[in-house]
Motif scaffolding. Structure first.
Motif, PDB file in Angstrom:
ATOM      1  N   VAL A 178     -49.008   0.397 -12.151  1.00  0.00           N
ATOM      2  CA  VAL A 178     -48.109   0.706 -13.548  1.00  0.00           C
ATOM      3  C   VAL A 178     -46.693   0.432 -13.151  1.00  0.00           C
ATOM      4  N   LEU A 179     -45.932  -0.317 -13.958  1.00  0.00           N
ATOM      5  CA  LEU A 179     -44.428  -0.616 -13.642  1.00  0.00           C
ATOM      6  C   LEU A 179     -43.612  -0.152 -14.901  1.00  0.00           C
ATOM      7  N   ILE A 180     -42.889   1.097 -14.437  1.00  0.00           N
ATOM      8  CA  ILE A 180     -42.131   1.540 -15.570  1.00  0.00           C
ATOM      9  C   ILE A 180     -40.499   1.438 -15.176  1.00  0.00           C
ATOM     10  N   ASP A 181     -40.018   1.127 -16.165  1.00  0.00           N
ATOM     11  CA  ASP A 181     -38.418   0.710 -16.302  1.00  0.00           C
ATOM     12  C   ASP A 181     -37.677   1.527 -17.305  1.00  0.00           C
TER      13      ASP A 181
ATOM     14  N   PRO B 231     -27.468   1.503  -9.059  1.00  0.00           N
ATOM     15  CA  PRO B 231     -26.560   0.908 -10.008  1.00  0.00           C
ATOM     16  C   PRO B 231     -27.120  -0.206 -10.907  1.00  0.00           C
ATOM     17  N   ASN B 232     -26.415  -0.156 -12.216  1.00  0.00           N
ATOM     18  CA  ASN B 232     -26.494  -1.232 -12.798  1.00  0.00           C
ATOM     19  C   ASN B 232     -26.364  -2.563 -12.219  1.00  0.00           C
ATOM     20  N   GLY B 233     -27.161  -3.464 -12.421  1.00  0.00           N
ATOM     21  CA  GLY B 233     -27.189  -4.921 -11.684  1.00  0.00           C
ATOM     22  C   GLY B 233     -27.640  -4.795 -10.446  1.00  0.00           C
ATOM     23  N   ALA B 234     -28.143  -4.031 -10.026  1.00  0.00           N
ATOM     24  CA  ALA B 234     -28.681  -3.916  -8.586  1.00  0.00           C
ATOM     25  C   ALA B 234     -29.794  -4.595  -8.184  1.00  0.00           C
ATOM     26  N   GLY B 235     -30.477  -4.956  -9.083  1.00  0.00           N
ATOM     27  CA  GLY B 235     -31.811  -5.822  -9.442  1.00  0.00           C
ATOM     28  C   GLY B 235     -33.165  -5.093  -9.698  1.00  0.00           C
ATOM     29  N   LYS B 236     -33.056  -3.904 -10.278  1.00  0.00           N
ATOM     30  CA  LYS B 236     -34.289  -2.883 -10.413  1.00  0.00           C
ATOM     31  C   LYS B 236     -35.120  -3.736 -11.299  1.00  0.00           C
ATOM     32  N   THR B 237     -34.697  -4.025 -12.575  1.00  0.00           N
ATOM     33  CA  THR B 237     -35.330  -4.511 -13.489  1.00  0.00           C
ATOM     34  C   THR B 237     -35.897  -6.006 -13.230  1.00  0.00           C
ATOM     35  N   THR B 238     -35.053  -6.930 -12.494  1.00  0.00           N
ATOM     36  CA  THR B 238     -35.564  -8.008 -11.948  1.00  0.00           C
ATOM     37  C   THR B 238     -36.749  -8.018 -10.989  1.00  0.00           C
ATOM     38  N   THR B 239     -36.637  -6.825 -10.255  1.00  0.00           N
ATOM     39  CA  THR B 239     -38.113  -6.653  -9.508  1.00  0.00           C
ATOM     40  C   THR B 239     -39.220  -6.199 -10.279  1.00  0.00           C
ATOM     41  N   ILE B 240     -39.068  -5.529 -11.484  1.00  0.00           N
ATOM     42  CA  ILE B 240     -40.007  -5.093 -12.389  1.00  0.00           C
ATOM     43  C   ILE B 240     -40.707  -6.391 -12.936  1.00  0.00           C
ATOM     44  N   ASN B 241     -39.496  -7.188 -13.427  1.00  0.00           N
ATOM     45  CA  ASN B 241     -40.039  -8.750 -14.043  1.00  0.00           C
ATOM     46  C   ASN B 241     -40.687  -9.436 -13.054  1.00  0.00           C
TER      47      ASN B 241
ATOM     48  N   GLY C 161     -25.868 -17.934 -10.322  1.00  0.00           N
ATOM     49  CA  GLY C 161     -26.064 -18.516  -8.971  1.00  0.00           C
ATOM     50  C   GLY C 161     -26.164 -17.261  -7.751  1.00  0.00           C
ATOM     51  N   LEU C 162     -26.263 -16.214  -8.306  1.00  0.00           N
ATOM     52  CA  LEU C 162     -26.177 -14.712  -7.367  1.00  0.00           C
ATOM     53  C   LEU C 162     -27.644 -14.550  -6.991  1.00  0.00           C
ATOM     54  N   ILE C 163     -27.942 -13.958  -5.924  1.00  0.00           N
ATOM     55  CA  ILE C 163     -29.331 -13.548  -5.411  1.00  0.00           C
ATOM     56  C   ILE C 163     -29.424 -12.173  -6.099  1.00  0.00           C
ATOM     57  N   ALA C 164     -30.356 -12.075  -6.939  1.00  0.00           N
ATOM     58  CA  ALA C 164     -31.020 -10.788  -7.667  1.00  0.00           C
ATOM     59  C   ALA C 164     -31.580  -9.890  -6.801  1.00  0.00           C
TER      60      ALA C 164
ATOM     61  N   LYS D  55     -48.063  -5.106  -2.475  1.00  0.00           N
ATOM     62  CA  LYS D  55     -47.556  -5.198  -1.412  1.00  0.00           C
ATOM     63  C   LYS D  55     -46.480  -6.501  -1.705  1.00  0.00           C
ATOM     64  N   MET D  56     -45.202  -6.193  -1.347  1.00  0.00           N
ATOM     65  CA  MET D  56     -44.266  -7.509  -1.468  1.00  0.00           C
ATOM     66  C   MET D  56     -43.648  -7.975  -0.034  1.00  0.00           C
ATOM     67  N   ILE D  57     -43.786  -9.454   0.235  1.00  0.00           N
ATOM     68  CA  ILE D  57     -43.307  -9.901   1.195  1.00  0.00           C
ATOM     69  C   ILE D  57     -42.163 -10.616   1.125  1.00  0.00           C
ATOM     70  N   GLU D  58     -41.048 -10.255   1.725  1.00  0.00           N
ATOM     71  CA  GLU D  58     -39.785 -11.351   1.689  1.00  0.00           C
ATOM     72  C   GLU D  58     -39.649 -11.783   0.311  1.00  0.00           C
ATOM     73  N   GLU D  59     -39.515 -10.946  -0.860  1.00  0.00           N
ATOM     74  CA  GLU D  59     -39.370 -11.531  -2.172  1.00  0.00           C
ATOM     75  C   GLU D  59     -37.774 -11.620  -2.309  1.00  0.00           C
ATOM     76  N   LYS D  60     -37.892 -12.765  -2.969  1.00  0.00           N
ATOM     77  CA  LYS D  60     -36.324 -13.283  -3.241  1.00  0.00           C
ATOM     78  C   LYS D  60     -36.343 -13.926  -4.635  1.00  0.00           C
ATOM     79  N   GLN D  61     -35.274 -13.526  -5.329  1.00  0.00           N
ATOM     80  CA  GLN D  61     -35.342 -14.035  -7.148  1.00  0.00           C
ATOM     81  C   GLN D  61     -33.831 -14.277  -7.246  1.00  0.00           C
ATOM     82  N   LYS D  62     -33.622 -15.638  -7.438  1.00  0.00           N
ATOM     83  CA  LYS D  62     -32.179 -16.097  -7.829  1.00  0.00           C
ATOM     84  C   LYS D  62     -31.797 -16.458  -9.074  1.00  0.00           C
ATOM     85  N   SER D  63     -30.815 -15.844  -9.663  1.00  0.00           N
ATOM     86  CA  SER D  63     -30.221 -16.171 -11.109  1.00  0.00           C
ATOM     87  C   SER D  63     -29.688 -17.304 -11.232  1.00  0.00           C
ATOM     88  N   VAL D  64     -30.324 -18.302 -12.089  1.00  0.00           N
ATOM     89  CA  VAL D  64     -29.653 -19.616 -12.266  1.00  0.00           C
ATOM     90  C   VAL D  64     -28.240 -19.655 -12.880  1.00  0.00           C
ATOM     91  N   ALA D  65     -28.037 -18.552 -13.687  1.00  0.00           N
ATOM     92  CA  ALA D  65     -27.032 -18.406 -14.886  1.00  0.00           C
ATOM     93  C   ALA D  65     -25.748 -18.367 -13.910  1.00  0.00           C
TER      94      ALA D  65
END
Length: 362
Positions: free
Chosen positions: A188-191, A66-76, A44-47, A32-42
């Motif tokens: 299992v997280l599969i990227d 698409p590329n850059g949508a935030g999929k891999t960041t979610t896995i991370n 300043g965008l919200i990933a 379960k993920m609740i209102e997850e937010k991740q910001k890129s310092v590099a």
């Protein structure tokens, strides 16, 4: 000999650091993920922006985008990656355990197959497997049984004693799959699992995921719509860090698809010139608009192959089949097919709409 001693020592150190033990598995397992937010310092965008979802045991969730949508960041975020630009804001529960507060309690239940392999290139495949087996807390006997079965299944027998830097990218990916499924991870997280793998390896990986999904919660990111439809019970399409839709493949195609497609192949020997072709096309178009639906239109044609798009009115299909069977010889139709828009077409349509909306913003 020195290398073996080093590997054994390193494995013991890592297993101690991660403190992986054979603790009991929670009865109710899920994610379960609740209102997850991740910001890129590099930049300043919200990933990841306000991502909330809940998954149950036995469910395979496909995260598309698409590329850059935030999929891999979610896995991370879900794998508690220590190298994220900034700490995520929000809560993540895996098996009822808060990942951000108690990551070490989650690690024993977690399996990760990253997009790019993280194995050591200067040691052999078996040595890599041995190191990760020790980290996962497996005995030598358990490691031998689990690794032999997976190596045989993924056809890595001839490569198991080779150094990783001597293997192709596809075989390195197979070695990473072995490491991921050495134990029976409950989450299992599969990227992008099929990236760099040949069709045979891709099929074997899909079979393995199908087999293991019943006792786990799985999230996979992919650019392959075929892979998503074959593996995932539900999919979500992510753009600009936000989840745009979440449902089964069929429900998404019904909601966001543009009705159905009619593909027509004309009788080649009956059409002698381009003027004949245009006359036949006009005749078929007029016939379909008058007899079926005035909103249908010719989307594309290449030579004698025509594509018509219809609005989503399923009740029309039996009537359309009957009508075309009766009139196909008069309309010079050789063969025809009616199909629903594919997930790939729906995905491209959503991406196009999202791109247009972004470009229109000041």
């Amino acid at each position: 000999m020195k290398a073996k001693i080093f590997i054994t020592t390193y494995a013991v150190i890592l297993s101690t650091m991660f403190a992986i033990t054979s603790t009991s598995i929670p009865i109710s397992f899920g994610l379960k993920m609740i209102e997850e937010k991740q910001k890129s310092v590099a930049n300043g965008l919200i990933a990841i922006n306000g991502l909330s979802l809940g998954l149950q045991k036995g469910q395979v969730f496909g995260l598309l985008g698409p590329n850059g949508a935030g999929k891999t960041t979610t896995i991370n975020v879900l794998s508690y990656d220590p190298f994220l630009d900034a700490p995520p804001r929000g809560e993540t529960y895996i098996g009822g355990i808060n990942l951000m507060e108690n990551p070490k309690r989650v690690f024993p239940y977690l399996g990760l197959l990253p997009q790019f392999d993280v194995l050591w290139t200067d040691i052999t495949t078996l040595d890599n497997i041995y190191v990760f087996a020790k980290i996962k807390g497996l005995s030598n006997q358990q490691t031998l049984a689990a690794s032999d079965a997976l190596i045989t299944r993924l056809e890595l027998q001839t490569h198991k004693n080779k150094r990783l830097d001597a293997l192709s990218g596809g075989n390195r990916k197979r070695a990473s799959v072995v490491v991921t499924f050495l134990t029976t991870p409950r989450c299992v997280l599969i990227d992008e699992p099929s990236s760099g793998i040949d069709p045979i390896g891709r099929r074997k990986l899909m079979e393995l995921i199908h087999e293991r999904k019943h006792n786990a919660t799985m999230i996979l990111t992919t650019h392959s719509m075929e892979e998503a439809e074959n593996l995932c019970s539900k999919v979500g399409i992510m753009m600009n860090g936000e989840l745009q839709c979440y449902n089964t493949c069929l429900a998404i195609k019904n909601k966001y698809g543009s009705g159905f497609r009619l593909e027509i192949d004309l009788l080649k020997d009956k059409i002698k010139s381009s003027s004949d072709l245009h006359m036949v096309i006009d005749k078929i178009t007029k016939f379909l608009k008058e007899k079926c639906n005035s909103k249908c239109y010719l989307s594309n044609h290449v030579g004698i192959k025509l594509l018509y798009l219809f609005p989503p009115i399923n009740q029309m299909l039996p009537y359309l089949f009957e009508l075309l069977e009766k009139e196909k010889s008069k309309l010079l139709i050789n063969e025809y097919s009616i199909s629903q828009p594919t997930l790939d077409q729906v995905f491209n349509s959503l991406c196009k709409k999202n791109s247009t909306a972004n470009n229109s913003q000041p």
